[in-house]
Scaffold this motif. Structure first.
Motif, PDB file in Angstrom:
ATOM      1  N   HIS A  61       4.570   3.451 -11.885  1.00  0.00           N
ATOM      2  CA  HIS A  61       3.682   3.416 -10.752  1.00  0.00           C
ATOM      3  C   HIS A  61       4.209   2.279  -9.668  1.00  0.00           C
ATOM      4  O   HIS A  61       4.102   2.294  -8.485  1.00  0.00           O
ATOM      5  CB  HIS A  61       2.267   2.856 -10.674  1.00  0.00           C
ATOM      6  N   THR A  62       5.244   1.181 -10.329  1.00  0.00           N
ATOM      7  CA  THR A  62       5.640   0.262  -9.401  1.00  0.00           C
ATOM      8  C   THR A  62       7.299   0.418  -9.307  1.00  0.00           C
ATOM      9  O   THR A  62       7.734  -0.291  -8.427  1.00  0.00           O
ATOM     10  CB  THR A  62       5.345  -1.102 -10.026  1.00  0.00           C
ATOM     11  N   GLY A  63       7.836   1.224 -10.377  1.00  0.00           N
ATOM     12  CA  GLY A  63       9.182   1.008 -10.343  1.00  0.00           C
ATOM     13  C   GLY A  63       9.722  -0.299 -10.610  1.00  0.00           C
ATOM     14  O   GLY A  63       9.132  -1.083 -11.253  1.00  0.00           O
ATOM     15  N   ASN A  64      11.191  -0.457 -10.641  1.00  0.00           N
ATOM     16  CA  ASN A  64      11.891  -1.965 -10.924  1.00  0.00           C
ATOM     17  C   ASN A  64      11.472  -2.999  -9.624  1.00  0.00           C
ATOM     18  O   ASN A  64      11.971  -2.799  -8.725  1.00  0.00           O
ATOM     19  CB  ASN A  64      13.278  -1.685 -11.133  1.00  0.00           C
ATOM     20  N   THR A  65      10.765  -3.935 -10.024  1.00  0.00           N
ATOM     21  CA  THR A  65      10.477  -4.728  -8.800  1.00  0.00           C
ATOM     22  C   THR A  65      11.189  -6.159  -9.179  1.00  0.00           C
ATOM     23  O   THR A  65      10.735  -7.368  -8.806  1.00  0.00           O
ATOM     24  CB  THR A  65       9.120  -4.948  -8.689  1.00  0.00           C
ATOM     25  N   LYS A 123       0.893  -1.319   0.043  1.00  0.00           N
ATOM     26  CA  LYS A 123       0.041   0.012  -0.125  1.00  0.00           C
ATOM     27  C   LYS A 123       0.904   1.201  -0.058  1.00  0.00           C
ATOM     28  O   LYS A 123       0.344   2.287  -0.661  1.00  0.00           O
ATOM     29  CB  LYS A 123      -0.896   0.117   1.187  1.00  0.00           C
ATOM     30  N   ARG A 124       2.245   1.216   0.683  1.00  0.00           N
ATOM     31  CA  ARG A 124       2.796   2.656   0.901  1.00  0.00           C
ATOM     32  C   ARG A 124       3.336   3.119  -0.343  1.00  0.00           C
ATOM     33  O   ARG A 124       3.877   2.204  -1.331  1.00  0.00           O
ATOM     34  CB  ARG A 124       4.034   2.345   1.912  1.00  0.00           C
ATOM     35  N   ILE A 125       3.243   4.218  -0.763  1.00  0.00           N
ATOM     36  CA  ILE A 125       3.821   4.765  -2.109  1.00  0.00           C
ATOM     37  C   ILE A 125       5.027   5.598  -1.886  1.00  0.00           C
ATOM     38  O   ILE A 125       4.857   6.559  -0.882  1.00  0.00           O
ATOM     39  CB  ILE A 125       2.812   5.692  -2.739  1.00  0.00           C
ATOM     40  N   LEU A 126       6.020   5.509  -2.206  1.00  0.00           N
ATOM     41  CA  LEU A 126       7.247   6.233  -2.283  1.00  0.00           C
ATOM     42  C   LEU A 126       7.375   6.915  -3.396  1.00  0.00           C
ATOM     43  O   LEU A 126       7.736   6.433  -4.718  1.00  0.00           O
ATOM     44  CB  LEU A 126       8.609   5.366  -2.136  1.00  0.00           C
ATOM     45  N   SER A 127       7.015   8.331  -3.625  1.00  0.00           N
ATOM     46  CA  SER A 127       7.053   9.080  -4.858  1.00  0.00           C
ATOM     47  C   SER A 127       8.303   9.647  -5.009  1.00  0.00           C
ATOM     48  O   SER A 127       9.153   9.734  -4.301  1.00  0.00           O
ATOM     49  CB  SER A 127       5.923  10.179  -4.673  1.00  0.00           C
ATOM     50  N   ASN A 128       8.335  10.358  -6.264  1.00  0.00           N
ATOM     51  CA  ASN A 128       9.521  11.427  -6.688  1.00  0.00           C
ATOM     52  C   ASN A 128       9.970  12.278  -5.932  1.00  0.00           C
ATOM     53  O   ASN A 128      10.811  12.716  -5.396  1.00  0.00           O
ATOM     54  CB  ASN A 128       9.758  11.345  -8.236  1.00  0.00           C
ATOM     55  N   ALA A 129       8.663  12.843  -5.390  1.00  0.00           N
ATOM     56  CA  ALA A 129       8.601  13.970  -4.554  1.00  0.00           C
ATOM     57  C   ALA A 129       9.320  13.431  -3.134  1.00  0.00           C
ATOM     58  O   ALA A 129       9.970  14.446  -2.382  1.00  0.00           O
ATOM     59  CB  ALA A 129       7.369  14.398  -4.296  1.00  0.00           C
ATOM     60  N   ARG A 170       5.957   1.194  -5.021  1.00  0.00           N
ATOM     61  CA  ARG A 170       5.404   0.622  -3.800  1.00  0.00           C
ATOM     62  C   ARG A 170       6.486   0.116  -2.817  1.00  0.00           C
ATOM     63  O   ARG A 170       7.542  -0.739  -3.221  1.00  0.00           O
ATOM     64  CB  ARG A 170       4.527  -0.384  -3.985  1.00  0.00           C
ATOM     65  N   ILE A 171       6.189   0.328  -1.625  1.00  0.00           N
ATOM     66  CA  ILE A 171       7.200   0.079  -0.457  1.00  0.00           C
ATOM     67  C   ILE A 171       6.720  -0.925   0.616  1.00  0.00           C
ATOM     68  O   ILE A 171       5.533  -0.402   1.292  1.00  0.00           O
ATOM     69  CB  ILE A 171       7.713   1.088   0.061  1.00  0.00           C
ATOM     70  N   CYS A 217      18.542   4.051  -5.444  1.00  0.00           N
ATOM     71  CA  CYS A 217      17.100   4.367  -4.524  1.00  0.00           C
ATOM     72  C   CYS A 217      16.178   4.601  -5.454  1.00  0.00           C
ATOM     73  O   CYS A 217      15.060   4.534  -4.889  1.00  0.00           O
ATOM     74  CB  CYS A 217      17.360   5.288  -3.306  1.00  0.00           C
ATOM     75  N   ILE A 218      16.365   5.098  -6.526  1.00  0.00           N
ATOM     76  CA  ILE A 218      15.291   6.024  -7.430  1.00  0.00           C
ATOM     77  C   ILE A 218      14.550   4.673  -7.992  1.00  0.00           C
ATOM     78  O   ILE A 218      13.553   4.967  -8.722  1.00  0.00           O
ATOM     79  CB  ILE A 218      15.788   6.905  -8.412  1.00  0.00           C
ATOM     80  N   LEU A 219      15.276   3.557  -8.278  1.00  0.00           N
ATOM     81  CA  LEU A 219      14.853   2.418  -9.240  1.00  0.00           C
ATOM     82  C   LEU A 219      13.705   1.504  -8.607  1.00  0.00           C
ATOM     83  O   LEU A 219      13.019   1.126  -9.367  1.00  0.00           O
ATOM     84  CB  LEU A 219      16.139   1.905  -9.799  1.00  0.00           C
ATOM     85  N   PHE A 220      14.019   1.103  -7.319  1.00  0.00           N
ATOM     86  CA  PHE A 220      13.516  -0.278  -7.030  1.00  0.00           C
ATOM     87  C   PHE A 220      12.228  -0.144  -6.096  1.00  0.00           C
ATOM     88  O   PHE A 220      12.091   0.716  -5.262  1.00  0.00           O
ATOM     89  CB  PHE A 220      14.615  -0.967  -6.031  1.00  0.00           C
ATOM     90  N   GLY A 221      11.423  -0.860  -6.344  1.00  0.00           N
ATOM     91  CA  GLY A 221      10.118  -1.118  -5.449  1.00  0.00           C
ATOM     92  C   GLY A 221      10.014  -2.528  -5.223  1.00  0.00           C
ATOM     93  O   GLY A 221      10.589  -3.412  -5.420  1.00  0.00           O
TER      94      GLY A 221
END
Length: 334
Positions: free
Chosen positions: A287-291, A23-29, A52-53, A163-167
């Motif tokens: 919306h998911t990054g690299n998983t 559920k948790r979202i880690l945005s670029n902001a 998503r984290i 850190c910008i890549l992974f979810g």
């Protein structure tokens, strides 16, 4: 480079698909407040806006359980008669017992084999290849394949290059033996490995070297982004073309391309070099990054949910990453 190419001639079918993201979202902001970066910089280089984290008390096994439950809810299928479980992950809660054994226990599956496998971002396709082969051999009839990662737990959030890549996320599929009237889903497969380049993307807490190359032992993901990019945009198109040629197909014969989702620059380049249109490529990066091992089943589930994939479509699933390894699979969607 060592290559392995094979074709499936028995009736193995994918009968159910499901996925789960935390559920948790880690945005670029959010990342702008953590490291020196910006939404514009991240979007230009990766095509990722958020990822998503997993919660602090949410682990790889929890994501596996949730993906299997989602698969069951969407398909009406049960897993109590599964006779083998394969989980592809680089981030297990425990190295033993395996995540596959945890899944067996969670769903009370009475009699089945269970094993984890590690092929990083190519792991889910590795699992599908193994499942197809095991069913083709006649040894098993119903195999649960899961790709799941909690990459946030091994990411250095002071390193802006990673850190910008992974979810985090998970996806699950059932592979079953079809009946006499079934068409096989599995058309062909290919595996390639460049192990000498393994030091370009790794995670280690024990060994201090890969071959002759010294490495970090922090337990976090370490990546030489430029080297991995160069490898991916040259080797992956070669592998895709080899897989298509081995099976008498061309790029125009593919209805949907579902690659591992590392970043959009790599996907765009691979599409350009292979002639596969980006419009026929399924991604969830935004919306998911690299998983990693979870990216392909998450994307497959997304395309099934919105109706893009239809019966009879020819799919190309292609995973590539740490190893450095790439695995491809041609499917007819049944």
């Amino acid at each position: 480079m060592q290559a392995s190419v094979s074709s499936f001639h028995t009736k193995a079918i994918i009968s159910a698909v499901g996925a789960y993201v935390p559920k948790r979202i880690l945005s670029n902001a959010d990342l702008e407040q953590m490291v020196e970066t910006s939404d514009e910089w991240i979007m230009q280089r990766t095509g990722i806006r958020e990822r998503r984290i997993a919660a602090e008390d949410e682990f790889c096994s929890d994501l596996c359980f949730a993906a299997v439950r989602n698969m069951m809810e969407q398909s009406g299928k049960e897993v109590d008669d599964v006779d083998y479980i394969l989980v592809a992950t680089t981030t297990p809660d425990t190295f033993f017992p395996s995540m596959a054994a945890r899944v067996q226990a969670e769903f009370g599956i009475r009699q089945c084999g269970a094993a984890d496998l590690n092929a990083a971002c190519a792991g889910f396709i590795t699992g599908l290849q193994m499942a197809g082969g095991l069913i083709a051999s006649g040894a098993f009839r119903k195999i649960l394949v899961i790709g799941a990662e909690t990459l946030s737990k091994i990411t250095d959030y002071t390193d802006r290059t990673t850190c910008i890549l992974f979810g985090d996320g998970a996806g699950a599929v059932l592979v079953e033996a079809g009946d006499a009237q079934s068409e096989s889903s599995f058309l062909g497969t290919l595996s390639l490995t460049d192990g000498a380049e393994g030091h370009q993307l790794y995670r280690s807490s024990l060994s201090a070297s890969i071959g002759e190359v010294p490495i970090e032992t922090t337990g976090n993901i370490v990546q030489n982004g430029r080297a991995v990019y160069r490898w991916a945009v040259s080797r992956v198109p070669e592998g895709i073309e080899q897989l298509l040629k081995q099976n008498g197909l061309a790029a125009a014969d593919i209805d949907w391309f579902i690659p591992h989702n590392p970043n959009m620059r790599i996907i765009d380049s691979v599409c350009e070099k292979t002639g596969i249109p980006v419009s026929k490529t399924v991604t969830t990066l935004l919306h998911t990054g690299n998983t990693s091992a979870a990216s392909i089943p998450i994307a497959l589930d997304s395309a099934l949910r919105d109706g893009r994939i239809r019966k009879g479509d020819r799919l190309l699933l292609y995973g590539f990453g740490g190893g450095l390894t790439q695995n491809g699979l041609l499917l007819r969607w049944e």
